[in-house]
Design a protein around this motif. Structure first.
Motif, PDB file in Angstrom:
ATOM      1  N   UNK A 117       1.715  33.137 -37.095  1.00  0.00           N
ATOM      2  CA  UNK A 117       1.696  31.671 -37.108  1.00  0.00           C
ATOM      3  C   UNK A 117       3.048  31.089 -37.521  1.00  0.00           C
ATOM      4  N   UNK A 118       3.915  31.902 -38.141  1.00  0.00           N
ATOM      5  CA  UNK A 118       5.234  31.413 -38.550  1.00  0.00           C
ATOM      6  C   UNK A 118       6.280  31.562 -37.443  1.00  0.00           C
ATOM      7  N   UNK A 119       5.909  32.209 -36.344  1.00  0.00           N
ATOM      8  CA  UNK A 119       6.872  32.488 -35.281  1.00  0.00           C
ATOM      9  C   UNK A 119       7.024  31.274 -34.366  1.00  0.00           C
ATOM     10  N   UNK A 120       8.275  30.887 -34.180  1.00  0.00           N
ATOM     11  CA  UNK A 120       8.588  29.811 -33.242  1.00  0.00           C
ATOM     12  C   UNK A 120       9.499  30.389 -32.159  1.00  0.00           C
ATOM     13  N   UNK A 121       8.992  30.403 -30.937  1.00  0.00           N
ATOM     14  CA  UNK A 121       9.767  30.929 -29.808  1.00  0.00           C
ATOM     15  C   UNK A 121       9.517  30.041 -28.582  1.00  0.00           C
ATOM     16  N   UNK A 122      10.104  28.824 -28.577  1.00  0.00           N
ATOM     17  CA  UNK A 122       9.867  27.893 -27.463  1.00  0.00           C
ATOM     18  C   UNK A 122      10.451  28.358 -26.130  1.00  0.00           C
ATOM     19  N   UNK A 123      11.385  29.327 -26.163  1.00  0.00           N
ATOM     20  CA  UNK A 123      11.992  29.827 -24.931  1.00  0.00           C
ATOM     21  C   UNK A 123      10.955  30.415 -23.983  1.00  0.00           C
ATOM     22  N   UNK A 124       9.826  30.845 -24.500  1.00  0.00           N
ATOM     23  CA  UNK A 124       8.799  31.461 -23.653  1.00  0.00           C
ATOM     24  C   UNK A 124       8.304  30.454 -22.605  1.00  0.00           C
ATOM     25  N   UNK A 125       8.241  29.176 -22.980  1.00  0.00           N
ATOM     26  CA  UNK A 125       7.821  28.147 -22.022  1.00  0.00           C
ATOM     27  C   UNK A 125       8.900  27.875 -20.980  1.00  0.00           C
ATOM     28  N   UNK A 126      10.159  28.019 -21.366  1.00  0.00           N
ATOM     29  CA  UNK A 126      11.268  27.868 -20.420  1.00  0.00           C
ATOM     30  C   UNK A 126      11.197  28.970 -19.361  1.00  0.00           C
ATOM     31  N   UNK A 127      10.966  30.203 -19.811  1.00  0.00           N
ATOM     32  CA  UNK A 127      10.833  31.312 -18.869  1.00  0.00           C
ATOM     33  C   UNK A 127       9.624  31.131 -17.958  1.00  0.00           C
ATOM     34  N   UNK A 128       8.528  30.668 -18.525  1.00  0.00           N
ATOM     35  CA  UNK A 128       7.314  30.431 -17.743  1.00  0.00           C
ATOM     36  C   UNK A 128       7.593  29.452 -16.607  1.00  0.00           C
ATOM     37  N   UNK A 129       8.309  28.379 -16.897  1.00  0.00           N
ATOM     38  CA  UNK A 129       8.633  27.375 -15.872  1.00  0.00           C
ATOM     39  C   UNK A 129       9.650  27.908 -14.866  1.00  0.00           C
ATOM     40  N   UNK A 130      10.704  28.565 -15.347  1.00  0.00           N
ATOM     41  CA  UNK A 130      11.776  29.042 -14.473  1.00  0.00           C
ATOM     42  C   UNK A 130      11.279  30.083 -13.474  1.00  0.00           C
ATOM     43  N   UNK A 131      10.439  30.970 -13.910  1.00  0.00           N
ATOM     44  CA  UNK A 131       9.992  32.077 -13.066  1.00  0.00           C
ATOM     45  C   UNK A 131       8.811  31.727 -12.161  1.00  0.00           C
ATOM     46  N   UNK A 132       8.346  30.482 -12.179  1.00  0.00           N
ATOM     47  CA  UNK A 132       7.286  30.088 -11.242  1.00  0.00           C
ATOM     48  C   UNK A 132       7.747  30.321  -9.801  1.00  0.00           C
ATOM     49  N   UNK A 133       9.049  30.115  -9.553  1.00  0.00           N
ATOM     50  CA  UNK A 133       9.622  30.425  -8.245  1.00  0.00           C
ATOM     51  C   UNK A 133      10.428  31.715  -8.415  1.00  0.00           C
ATOM     52  N   UNK A 134       9.848  32.862  -8.047  1.00  0.00           N
ATOM     53  CA  UNK A 134      10.538  34.128  -8.308  1.00  0.00           C
ATOM     54  C   UNK A 134      11.872  34.256  -7.596  1.00  0.00           C
ATOM     55  N   UNK A 135      12.050  33.596  -6.458  1.00  0.00           N
ATOM     56  CA  UNK A 135      13.324  33.719  -5.745  1.00  0.00           C
ATOM     57  C   UNK A 135      14.460  33.010  -6.477  1.00  0.00           C
ATOM     58  N   UNK A 136      14.134  32.013  -7.302  1.00  0.00           N
ATOM     59  CA  UNK A 136      15.162  31.328  -8.077  1.00  0.00           C
ATOM     60  C   UNK A 136      15.551  32.136  -9.317  1.00  0.00           C
TER      61      UNK A 136
END
Length: 169
Positions: A117-136
């Motif tokens: 619960x103390x872990x903050x890793x907002x980058x995971x949402x950035x990766x989730x959005x970026x990789x929606x288009x695998x060719x990009x």
């Protein structure tokens, strides 16, 4: 092609797994389904991480979903899991898993793993959005897509030139 969930999981070899960080895109589900689908994604992520030997990668299909997992093991005993539809290509999936684990270990100290619960890793949402288009997100796939588009243009251009020269006779 769709990614529904990306998770970083603490996966000790002889103990239950714990989700340390998770990003989900459940926008394609109704309001009433989102809670149970999110719980299913977490359960699936923990289960495939537990059942994947350290140092291994695998893809597991369940109903309409594919879970791609990379259990890195090592000193951190971390695994990363993404849950996608069946159309999502394997190479960008495993590329994403490696990047997420590298970024997570660089930004989150191992001392925090015992208190998720103390872990903050907002980058995971950035990766989730970026990789929606695998060719990009995957350089090789992007180059292949550009080559395919160029080939289509060249072939259709050649057919037009041939048509024009035949029509002039």
């Amino acid at each position: 092609m769709k990614i529904f969930s990306v998770s970083v999981v603490l996966a000790p070899p002889s103990a239950p797994c714990t989700v340390l960080s998770n990003g989900q895109d459940l926008s394609s589900f109704s309001f009433y389904q989102k809670g149970s689908v999110g719980e299913f994604m977490n359960f699936m992520s923990r289960t495939v991480a537990e059942r994947t030997p350290q140092g291994q990668r695998q893809s597991v299909q369940e109903n309409n979903y594919t879970a791609h997992v990379y259990n890195r093991g090592g000193a951190e005993q971390l695994a990363a899991v993404i849950v996608t539809d069946h159309e999502y290509p394997v190479r960008p999936a495993f590329s994403l898993l490696t990047k997420v684990l590298d970024e997570f270990t660089a930004k989150v100290p191992q001392s925090q793993f015992s208190n998720p619960s103390s872990i903050s890793f907002p980058d995971i949402n950035t990766y989730l959005a970026k990789y929606q288009d695998p060719s990009q997100a995957d350089a090789i796939m992007k180059v292949q897509q550009e080559l395919d588009e160029t080939k289509i243009v060249l072939v259709s251009g050649a057919h037009n030139d041939q048509f024009m020269s035949n029509g002039a006779d």
